[in-house]
Design a protein around this motif. Structure first.
Motif, PDB file in Angstrom:
ATOM      1  N   LEU A 180       0.816  -1.208   0.000  1.00 28.18           N
ATOM      2  CA  LEU A 180       0.000   0.000   0.000  1.00 28.18           C
ATOM      3  C   LEU A 180       0.855   1.267   0.000  1.00 28.18           C
ATOM      4  O   LEU A 180       0.375   2.343  -0.363  1.00 28.18           O
ATOM      5  N   GLY A 181       2.112   1.154   0.397  1.00 31.48           N
ATOM      6  CA  GLY A 181       3.017   2.294   0.343  1.00 31.48           C
ATOM      7  C   GLY A 181       3.882   2.300  -0.893  1.00 31.48           C
ATOM      8  O   GLY A 181       3.926   3.285  -1.642  1.00 31.48           O
ATOM      9  N   LEU A 182       4.576   1.200  -1.159  1.00 31.02           N
ATOM     10  CA  LEU A 182       5.573   1.178  -2.232  1.00 31.02           C
ATOM     11  C   LEU A 182       4.952   1.143  -3.620  1.00 31.02           C
ATOM     12  O   LEU A 182       5.472   1.782  -4.547  1.00 31.02           O
ATOM     13  N   ALA A 183       3.867   0.394  -3.813  1.00 31.06           N
ATOM     14  CA  ALA A 183       3.301   0.292  -5.162  1.00 31.06           C
ATOM     15  C   ALA A 183       2.887   1.655  -5.717  1.00 31.06           C
ATOM     16  O   ALA A 183       3.289   2.017  -6.834  1.00 31.06           O
ATOM     17  N   PRO A 184       2.097   2.453  -4.996  1.00 35.16           N
ATOM     18  CA  PRO A 184       1.760   3.788  -5.532  1.00 35.16           C
ATOM     19  C   PRO A 184       2.990   4.673  -5.727  1.00 35.16           C
ATOM     20  O   PRO A 184       3.030   5.483  -6.657  1.00 35.16           O
ATOM     21  N   TYR A 185       3.981   4.516  -4.869  1.00 38.86           N
ATOM     22  CA  TYR A 185       5.229   5.278  -4.991  1.00 38.86           C
ATOM     23  C   TYR A 185       5.893   5.004  -6.343  1.00 38.86           C
ATOM     24  O   TYR A 185       6.361   5.932  -7.013  1.00 38.86           O
ATOM     25  N   ARG A 229       9.943   5.625   3.487  1.00 38.64           N
ATOM     26  CA  ARG A 229      10.199   6.260   2.183  1.00 38.64           C
ATOM     27  C   ARG A 229      11.690   6.356   1.876  1.00 38.64           C
ATOM     28  O   ARG A 229      12.066   6.501   0.710  1.00 38.64           O
ATOM     29  N   LEU A 230      12.544   6.268   2.889  1.00 36.06           N
ATOM     30  CA  LEU A 230      13.977   6.181   2.602  1.00 36.06           C
ATOM     31  C   LEU A 230      14.283   4.861   1.914  1.00 36.06           C
ATOM     32  O   LEU A 230      15.057   4.804   0.949  1.00 36.06           O
ATOM     33  N   ALA A 253      11.759  -8.594 -16.332  1.00 29.81           N
ATOM     34  CA  ALA A 253      11.108  -7.884 -15.239  1.00 29.81           C
ATOM     35  C   ALA A 253      12.146  -7.563 -14.171  1.00 29.81           C
ATOM     36  O   ALA A 253      13.241  -8.131 -14.144  1.00 29.81           O
ATOM     37  N   ASP A 254      11.805  -6.651 -13.285  1.00 27.35           N
ATOM     38  CA  ASP A 254      12.551  -6.422 -12.059  1.00 27.35           C
ATOM     39  C   ASP A 254      11.681  -6.868 -10.895  1.00 27.35           C
ATOM     40  O   ASP A 254      10.450  -6.664 -10.904  1.00 27.35           O
ATOM     41  N   LEU A 255      12.295  -7.475  -9.893  1.00 22.73           N
ATOM     42  CA  LEU A 255      11.575  -7.996  -8.739  1.00 22.73           C
ATOM     43  C   LEU A 255      11.927  -7.191  -7.498  1.00 22.73           C
ATOM     44  O   LEU A 255      13.107  -6.875  -7.267  1.00 22.73           O
ATOM     45  N   VAL A 256      10.922  -6.869  -6.699  1.00 23.73           N
ATOM     46  CA  VAL A 256      11.131  -6.213  -5.407  1.00 23.73           C
ATOM     47  C   VAL A 256      10.358  -7.013  -4.378  1.00 23.73           C
ATOM     48  O   VAL A 256       9.138  -7.201  -4.512  1.00 23.73           O
ATOM     49  N   GLY A 257      11.055  -7.504  -3.356  1.00 22.57           N
ATOM     50  CA  GLY A 257      10.396  -8.336  -2.359  1.00 22.57           C
ATOM     51  C   GLY A 257      10.707  -7.910  -0.944  1.00 22.57           C
ATOM     52  O   GLY A 257      11.776  -7.360  -0.658  1.00 22.57           O
ATOM     53  N   HIS A 258       9.752  -8.162  -0.055  1.00 19.12           N
ATOM     54  CA  HIS A 258       9.906  -7.854   1.373  1.00 19.12           C
ATOM     55  C   HIS A 258      10.006  -9.164   2.148  1.00 19.12           C
ATOM     56  O   HIS A 258       9.202 -10.072   1.957  1.00 19.12           O
ATOM     57  N   SER A 259      11.015  -9.280   2.999  1.00 20.58           N
ATOM     58  CA  SER A 259      11.191 -10.428   3.881  1.00 20.58           C
ATOM     59  C   SER A 259      11.334 -11.713   3.066  1.00 20.58           C
ATOM     60  O   SER A 259      12.219 -11.817   2.231  1.00 20.58           O
ATOM     61  N   GLN A 260      10.448 -12.704   3.272  1.00 16.25           N
ATOM     62  CA  GLN A 260      10.511 -13.908   2.442  1.00 16.25           C
ATOM     63  C   GLN A 260      10.460 -13.554   0.964  1.00 16.25           C
ATOM     64  O   GLN A 260      11.105 -14.211   0.132  1.00 16.25           O
ATOM     65  N   GLY A 261       9.733 -12.499   0.633  1.00 16.10           N
ATOM     66  CA  GLY A 261       9.604 -12.078  -0.755  1.00 16.10           C
ATOM     67  C   GLY A 261      10.882 -11.558  -1.361  1.00 16.10           C
ATOM     68  O   GLY A 261      10.988 -11.458  -2.585  1.00 16.10           O
ATOM     69  N   GLU A 293      15.639   4.073  -1.948  1.00 13.10           N
ATOM     70  CA  GLU A 293      16.711   3.145  -2.304  1.00 13.10           C
ATOM     71  C   GLU A 293      16.229   2.114  -3.322  1.00 13.10           C
ATOM     72  O   GLU A 293      16.985   1.686  -4.196  1.00 13.10           O
ATOM     73  N   VAL A 294      14.979   1.702  -3.210  1.00 11.31           N
ATOM     74  CA  VAL A 294      14.403   0.802  -4.220  1.00 11.31           C
ATOM     75  C   VAL A 294      14.426   1.480  -5.584  1.00 11.31           C
ATOM     76  O   VAL A 294      14.845   0.894  -6.594  1.00 11.31           O
ATOM     77  N   ALA A 295      13.970   2.733  -5.639  1.00 11.55           N
ATOM     78  CA  ALA A 295      13.951   3.465  -6.904  1.00 11.55           C
ATOM     79  C   ALA A 295      15.366   3.595  -7.481  1.00 11.55           C
ATOM     80  O   ALA A 295      15.569   3.473  -8.694  1.00 11.55           O
ATOM     81  N   ASN A 296      16.348   3.833  -6.621  1.00 12.97           N
ATOM     82  CA  ASN A 296      17.739   3.917  -7.086  1.00 12.97           C
ATOM     83  C   ASN A 296      18.199   2.592  -7.677  1.00 12.97           C
ATOM     84  O   ASN A 296      18.894   2.555  -8.702  1.00 12.97           O
ATOM     85  N   ALA A 297      17.823   1.490  -7.028  1.00 16.88           N
ATOM     86  CA  ALA A 297      18.240   0.171  -7.510  1.00 16.88           C
ATOM     87  C   ALA A 297      17.585  -0.172  -8.839  1.00 16.88           C
ATOM     88  O   ALA A 297      18.182  -0.846  -9.689  1.00 16.88           O
ATOM     89  N   LEU A 298      16.358   0.289  -9.043  1.00 16.62           N
ATOM     90  CA  LEU A 298      15.641  -0.002 -10.279  1.00 16.62           C
ATOM     91  C   LEU A 298      16.119   0.851 -11.447  1.00 16.62           C
ATOM     92  O   LEU A 298      15.989   0.458 -12.606  1.00 16.62           O
TER      93      LEU A 298
END
Length: 293
Positions: free
Chosen positions: A75-80, A268-269, A131-139, A273-278
């Motif tokens: 709910l935070g990262l996807a709209p970002y 958001r920090l 594709a690029d993958l972004v995952g949280h924890s197990q993801g 960093e996710v945006a920088n990596a992508l």
């Protein structure tokens, strides 16, 4: 001591494990609406009519954590990311029978197969080659099985893991108690296979990390917080190998107090960093001010 009392005491470490894992996904409005489909488009993502742009030529696949789902975790990262011009998609995986909304509980190998099929679906819909993958924890960890054993390296450009369980967790030593109480480890193995797979030293993780953490052709970014209370020790999240960037978020902003849940859901920090990596060609330094960028 009465038998029932002994049984309750035997279950205490198991209960602690499950509660710690459940902390991966706080209760949100989405969980309070059982009629809502976790696969439905949400705030511009999971839009199969989206076509990647020249600026962002690869779709993003978001991979939730244990006890998460394809909506609540993002709910935070996807709209970002959508706001920044990406085609963004998210899947549900690791479902158990009769357990709605809380996913990522099935065997990690099987979940990786679900990710494989989902990436194929996204690539077919968008016309992209990778594709690029972004995952949280197990993801952030599970996709490495897909990359290493299921041919995912041919379909993926980058994997970004936010607080990933790359080398498992000790839960601050609690996992050692599973062998102290008869039946506790078997209970976890049978009822929540993904939790068993993520315990440090598990057969799954031993196989995953044999021969090196990475595979050629994929770039890896790990974003961790020193306040992580679920994947411990936090340094176990980091990877070693070519094409790896390991980021401790407190090195970017010492005032960042995010723990395991917040770094994936609201930080958001970490998003910066996710945006920088992508898009490393246009990366901007992450500082405390990135929280309002």
């Amino acid at each position: 001591m009465p038998p029932n009392s002994r049984f309750r005491r035997a279950l205490r470490p198991l209960t602690a494990l499950l509660l710690a894992a459940a902390a991966l996904t706080p209760v949100t409005a989405a969980q309070a609406e059982p009629t809502r489909s976790a696969a439905a488009p949400s705030s511009g993502w999971n839009d199969y009519d989206c076509r990647p742009s020249a600026a962002h030529p690869r779709p993003i696949v978001l991979v939730h954590g244990t006890f998460g789902n394809s909506v609540d975790n993002w709910l935070g990262l996807a709209p970002y990311l959508v706001k920044r011009g990406y085609c963004v998609f998210s899947l549900d995986y690791g479902q158990l029978p009769n357990v709605p909304l809380f996913h990522g509980l099935g065997p990690v190998e099987k979940s990786a197969e679900q990710l494989d099929a989902y990436v194929d679906k996204v690539l077919a819909a968008t016309g992209a080659d990778e594709a690029d993958l972004v995952g949280h924890s197990q993801g952030g960890m599970m996709p490495r099985h897909y990359l290493k054993f299921l041919g995912g390296a041919d379909e993926v450009n980058a994997l970004v893991g936010i607080a990933p369980s790359n080398h498992g967790t000790t839960l601050h030593g609690l996992t050692k108690l599973l062998d102290v109480f008869p039946g506790a480890r078997e209970f976890v193995d049978e009822n929540t296979p993904a939790l068993a797979d993520q315990i440090a030293g598990s057969p799954f993780l031993t196989k995953l990390n044999e021969g090196g953490d990475t595979v050629p052709g994929v770039t890896y970014t790990v974003i961790a917080t020193k306040y992580d209370q679920v994947v411990t020790p936090y340094a176990s999240q980091f990877l070693d190998g070519p094409g790896v960037t390991n980021v401790l978020i407190q090195d970017k902003c010492a005032a960042d107090l995010s723990e395991h849940v917040a770094i994936g859901l609201t930080d958001r920090l970490a998003f910066h960093e996710v945006a920088n990596a992508l898009d490393p060609a246009h990366a901007k330094p992450t500082t405390c001010l990135s929280a309002v960028s």
